[in-house]
Structures are given as C-alpha cells and as structure tokens.
Design a protein around this motif. Structure first.
Motif, PDB file in Angstrom:
ATOM      1  N   ALA A  83       0.712   6.323  16.912  1.00  0.00           N
ATOM      2  CA  ALA A  83       0.912   4.886  17.139  1.00  0.00           C
ATOM      3  C   ALA A  83      -0.147   4.078  16.398  1.00  0.00           C
ATOM      4  O   ALA A  83      -1.328   4.437  16.381  1.00  0.00           O
ATOM      5  CB  ALA A  83       0.829   4.585  18.642  1.00  0.00           C
ATOM      6  N   GLY A  84       0.294   3.000  15.765  1.00  0.00           N
ATOM      7  CA  GLY A  84      -0.637   2.096  15.103  1.00  0.00           C
ATOM      8  C   GLY A  84      -0.983   2.461  13.675  1.00  0.00           C
ATOM      9  O   GLY A  84      -1.568   1.651  12.948  1.00  0.00           O
ATOM     10  N   HIS A  85      -0.639   3.688  13.228  1.00  0.00           N
ATOM     11  CA  HIS A  85      -0.928   4.046  11.835  1.00  0.00           C
ATOM     12  C   HIS A  85       0.008   3.245  10.926  1.00  0.00           C
ATOM     13  O   HIS A  85       1.191   3.083  11.239  1.00  0.00           O
ATOM     14  CB  HIS A  85      -0.722   5.549  11.610  1.00  0.00           C
ATOM     15  CG  HIS A  85      -1.203   6.013  10.274  1.00  0.00           C
ATOM     16  ND1 HIS A  85      -0.434   5.899   9.131  1.00  0.00           N
ATOM     17  CD2 HIS A  85      -2.380   6.569   9.881  1.00  0.00           C
ATOM     18  CE1 HIS A  85      -1.115   6.376   8.101  1.00  0.00           C
ATOM     19  NE2 HIS A  85      -2.290   6.798   8.531  1.00  0.00           N
ATOM     20  N   PRO A  86      -0.505   2.728   9.796  1.00  0.00           N
ATOM     21  CA  PRO A  86       0.337   1.902   8.922  1.00  0.00           C
ATOM     22  C   PRO A  86       1.628   2.575   8.492  1.00  0.00           C
ATOM     23  O   PRO A  86       2.665   1.916   8.368  1.00  0.00           O
ATOM     24  CB  PRO A  86      -0.563   1.634   7.706  1.00  0.00           C
ATOM     25  CG  PRO A  86      -1.943   1.790   8.216  1.00  0.00           C
ATOM     26  CD  PRO A  86      -1.890   2.818   9.305  1.00  0.00           C
ATOM     27  N   GLU A  87       1.573   3.892   8.272  1.00  0.00           N
ATOM     28  CA  GLU A  87       2.800   4.586   7.861  1.00  0.00           C
ATOM     29  C   GLU A  87       3.845   4.555   8.976  1.00  0.00           C
ATOM     30  O   GLU A  87       5.039   4.354   8.729  1.00  0.00           O
ATOM     31  CB  GLU A  87       2.505   6.034   7.467  1.00  0.00           C
ATOM     32  CG  GLU A  87       3.742   6.755   6.959  1.00  0.00           C
ATOM     33  CD  GLU A  87       3.522   8.229   6.682  1.00  0.00           C
ATOM     34  OE1 GLU A  87       4.482   9.006   6.855  1.00  0.00           O
ATOM     35  OE2 GLU A  87       2.398   8.616   6.298  1.00  0.00           O
ATOM     36  N   THR A 128       4.327   2.243  -2.256  1.00  0.00           N
ATOM     37  CA  THR A 128       4.648   3.226  -1.212  1.00  0.00           C
ATOM     38  C   THR A 128       4.825   4.615  -1.826  1.00  0.00           C
ATOM     39  O   THR A 128       5.538   4.777  -2.815  1.00  0.00           O
ATOM     40  CB  THR A 128       5.943   2.836  -0.474  1.00  0.00           C
ATOM     41  OG1 THR A 128       5.766   1.554   0.122  1.00  0.00           O
ATOM     42  CG2 THR A 128       6.280   3.850   0.605  1.00  0.00           C
ATOM     43  N   CYS A 129       4.169   5.607  -1.226  1.00  0.00           N
ATOM     44  CA  CYS A 129       4.332   6.983  -1.704  1.00  0.00           C
ATOM     45  C   CYS A 129       5.808   7.367  -1.651  1.00  0.00           C
ATOM     46  O   CYS A 129       6.481   7.137  -0.635  1.00  0.00           O
ATOM     47  CB  CYS A 129       3.512   7.926  -0.827  1.00  0.00           C
ATOM     48  SG  CYS A 129       3.820   9.671  -1.199  1.00  0.00           S
ATOM     49  N   PRO A 130       6.355   7.951  -2.704  1.00  0.00           N
ATOM     50  CA  PRO A 130       7.769   8.350  -2.689  1.00  0.00           C
ATOM     51  C   PRO A 130       8.133   9.293  -1.539  1.00  0.00           C
ATOM     52  O   PRO A 130       9.276   9.297  -1.086  1.00  0.00           O
ATOM     53  CB  PRO A 130       7.949   9.028  -4.048  1.00  0.00           C
ATOM     54  CG  PRO A 130       6.941   8.368  -4.928  1.00  0.00           C
ATOM     55  CD  PRO A 130       5.748   8.129  -4.041  1.00  0.00           C
ATOM     56  N   SER A 137       0.806  -1.218   0.000  1.00  0.00           N
ATOM     57  CA  SER A 137       0.000   0.000   0.000  1.00  0.00           C
ATOM     58  C   SER A 137       0.840   1.271   0.000  1.00  0.00           C
ATOM     59  O   SER A 137       2.046   1.256   0.262  1.00  0.00           O
ATOM     60  CB  SER A 137      -0.945   0.012   1.208  1.00  0.00           C
ATOM     61  OG  SER A 137      -0.278   0.469   2.360  1.00  0.00           O
ATOM     62  N   ALA A 138       0.162   2.394  -0.252  1.00  0.00           N
ATOM     63  CA  ALA A 138       0.819   3.705  -0.336  1.00  0.00           C
ATOM     64  C   ALA A 138       1.453   4.118   0.984  1.00  0.00           C
ATOM     65  O   ALA A 138       2.344   4.970   1.008  1.00  0.00           O
ATOM     66  CB  ALA A 138      -0.198   4.767  -0.771  1.00  0.00           C
ATOM     67  N   HIS A 139       1.017   3.512   2.096  1.00  0.00           N
ATOM     68  CA  HIS A 139       1.507   3.919   3.415  1.00  0.00           C
ATOM     69  C   HIS A 139       2.910   3.401   3.707  1.00  0.00           C
ATOM     70  O   HIS A 139       3.559   3.873   4.644  1.00  0.00           O
ATOM     71  CB  HIS A 139       0.560   3.415   4.504  1.00  0.00           C
ATOM     72  CG  HIS A 139      -0.871   3.720   4.233  1.00  0.00           C
ATOM     73  ND1 HIS A 139      -1.740   2.801   3.667  1.00  0.00           N
ATOM     74  CD2 HIS A 139      -1.584   4.854   4.416  1.00  0.00           C
ATOM     75  CE1 HIS A 139      -2.927   3.366   3.522  1.00  0.00           C
ATOM     76  NE2 HIS A 139      -2.859   4.599   3.967  1.00  0.00           N
ATOM     77  N   GLY A 140       3.378   2.429   2.924  1.00  0.00           N
ATOM     78  CA  GLY A 140       4.679   1.836   3.176  1.00  0.00           C
ATOM     79  C   GLY A 140       4.576   0.634   4.104  1.00  0.00           C
ATOM     80  O   GLY A 140       3.595   0.478   4.837  1.00  0.00           O
TER      81      GLY A 140
END
Length: 331
Positions: free
Chosen positions: A135-139, A108-110, A85-88
């Motif tokens: 805390a806990g956010h995918p990024e 993943t977003c650059p 996903s874009a979050h890495g």
C-alpha cells in the motif's frame, strides 16, 4: 605487504551480479537526460524518476525539476516537457496533463505497463482483480489507478489472502507489483490458489526479471558472508526486499545504505567477509564508493559472484529515439 596497509585486516568482498540498474531504470534516466538535451532546461518530472537520491540530485543539477503533482508546475512553465516516473501513474495523470495542454513523456517501465494491461484485460473480461503489493507504493497507486476506484483490491500479506472475501461473485484474477520478494509473493499466491482454485494467474510472472535475478544472487552470497550491504534508498521496494532476502538466506547482519557516508562502521567490526549488492535504481558509482570506503579500513579482495546474464533493453519513446541513435546530433 609492508607499512600501514599491511596492518589492515583482510576482507573478502563478494560482489553480487547482477546488481544495480535494470533496463527500466536505465531507460527512465535516459529519457530525462535526452529530454534535457533536446528541449533544454527545465524539464519537469512527476515524482522521483527512480527511488535514488544520488540519481535524482544528479538530474536536478542538469536541469530537471521534480514535482509530486502537475499543479505544482507554474502556469508560465506549462509548455515545458513533463516526464512520468518509471513506477507508472494512474490514468488520471496523463488525462490531467492533456487537459492542461502539456507535452509529456512516459518513462513507465514496460514491465509495469504490462501489469497495467493485464489489469485492463481482466476488467474487460469481467473479473474481480486482486493486486499483490505494498500500500502507498507509487507503482501500486499507478496500477490501481488504471481502473475506476473499487475495481482492484490490494493484498499485502498471506493473512490478507487468507481473509479476503470476494466482493462481486465474478471470477477472480491476480496481478502483482513488479518489485516484490519472490518468496513472499509465492506464499501469498499459494494461499490464493488453495482458497480459489479457479483464480486466473498472470501468463508470465509479473515480478520483473531484474528483481528476481538480484534476489537470486543475494541468496547465493548471503550464507557465505559475515555481513551484507544493499546499496539503495529506504523508499526503494526492490532494495528493501534484497535486504530481507539476505537475512532470510542466513546473513547475520544485512543493512541498507544509500552511500558510503551512511555506513555505521560499528556494524562491520571484526568481519572477514562482506556481501555487496545494489537495488535496481542504485548506480554502480555508489557501489564503487562503498568498496573504496572499506579499502581505507581493510585489505580488500573483491570477487564477483554472477548468477545470471542480463541483455534486455527497452525502446525509448518515439520522440527521443533519433537522439539516442545519434547522440551528437544536438552538439
């Protein structure tokens, strides 16, 4: 104006611009769509490609299958493409994919990848690393997972920054989640710099251009309107921050909704002006849907309030670039 329509109360809708999809989200969705076009269905996606149910459901209908972990992919499907996903993701995820001989594409977003590289550089230079984020956010999970556990320490609030005790005696450095509130982060950074004058900051702001631009537009519009709607998902960090920014900027009523069917109309009784924006993972079609819903109840005038121009675009993975250049090649 005559008839029924003339009896509707007037509503001035101030439409924030920029709003909606950023370049990183646009790229991530394009990666899934092009992978489906090139490799056929199913294509697996680890975690929601972006935090928006409408987008995810649309990709599911085209043949994307969403999983939280790679071991959810059936053994007989492991020759199918997997997209991150874009979050890495933590480094352990592509390592796991290679161990299973999976073909994967990294969406993943650059700008998130830039933060990952910063963390690695700080580690190579033997610095103690602080990550400002939620805390806990995918990024955040992905960024902390670029280095061994216990290497990156999370700072969520100004209080955390005031109470943090260095663990290693090494020089401190900080990085940030890309979708934070600019103002909140500024306060945390000020505390850290006051306590640790030699702390190493990012060369360039980690909070992404799209997050900053969308918050700036909301700051202009929010004080001018009776209520504000942010189109976005409850698990979207940048969307939640937009709602908070609207409230702080002086809007009495700021709500986050995923789409028109989620609107509680009692919240908007008696208003004459409405601000409208969308988080970086919310498509424009949902904004249009909400304007249409208000047009059934009000005589709507829409005025766009633009505070920045966005022209940035990111390259696609090498495996998909030729398809994007010649979209009809597979037809």
């Amino acid at each position: 104006m005559t008839g029924n329509h003339g009896a509707l109360p007037a509503l001035d809708v101030k439409l924030c611009a920029p709003r909606g999809f950023c370049a990183g989200v646009d790229r991530a969705i394009q990666i899934v769509e092009l992978a489906l076009e090139k490799f056929g269905r199913p294509v697996y996606v680890r975690h929601e490609i972006v935090h928006n149910r409408f987008v995810v459901d649309g990709l599911k209908a085209k043949g994307a299958v969403f999983v939280e972990e790679l071991d959810e992919i059936p053994a007989d499907q492991r020759d199918r493409p997997v997209i991150f996903s874009a979050h890495g993701v933590p480094k352990s995820v592509p390592e796991d994919a290679r161990g299973r001989n999976m073909f994967f594409l990294d969406a993943t977003c650059p700008l998130v990848s830039k933060v990952h590289k910063e963390a690695e550089i700080h580690d190579r230079r033997d610095r103690e690393i602080l990550l400002i984020g939620h805390a806990g956010h995918p990024e955040v999970i992905g960024t902390m997972g670029q280095l061994p556990e216990g290497t990156v320490f999370l700072i969520e609030t100004e209080e955390d920054a005031r109470n943090y005790q260095p663990r290693t005696g090494r020089q401190l450095a900080f990085i940030t989640q890309t979708t934070l509130s600019v103002d909140d982060t500024k306060g945390i950074v000020e505390v850290l710099k006051e306590r640790f004058p030699d702390i190493v900051a990012p060369h360039k702001e980690d909070i992404c251009y799209a997050t900053t631009n969308r918050q700036d537009a909301v700051k202009v519009v929010a004080p001018q309107v009776d209520a504000m709607i942010v189109v976005g998902a409850p698990n979207s960090s940048n969307s939640q921050r937009l709602r908070e920014v609207a409230e702080r900027a002086g809007c009495r009523k700021a709500v986050l909704v995923q789409r028109a069917s989620d609107i509680d109309w009692a919240d908007f009784e008696g208003i004459s002006s409405l601000g409208l924006t969308a988080g970086a993972s919310a498509p424009e079609t949902l904004v249009e849907e909400i304007i249409a819903a208000f047009a059934e109840r009000f005589t709507v005038t829409v005025n766009e309030v633009r505070t920045a121009e966005e022209t940035i675009a990111f390259n696609l993975p090498r495996e998909l670039r030729t398809m994007a250049d010649v979209p009809s090649a597979a037809e």
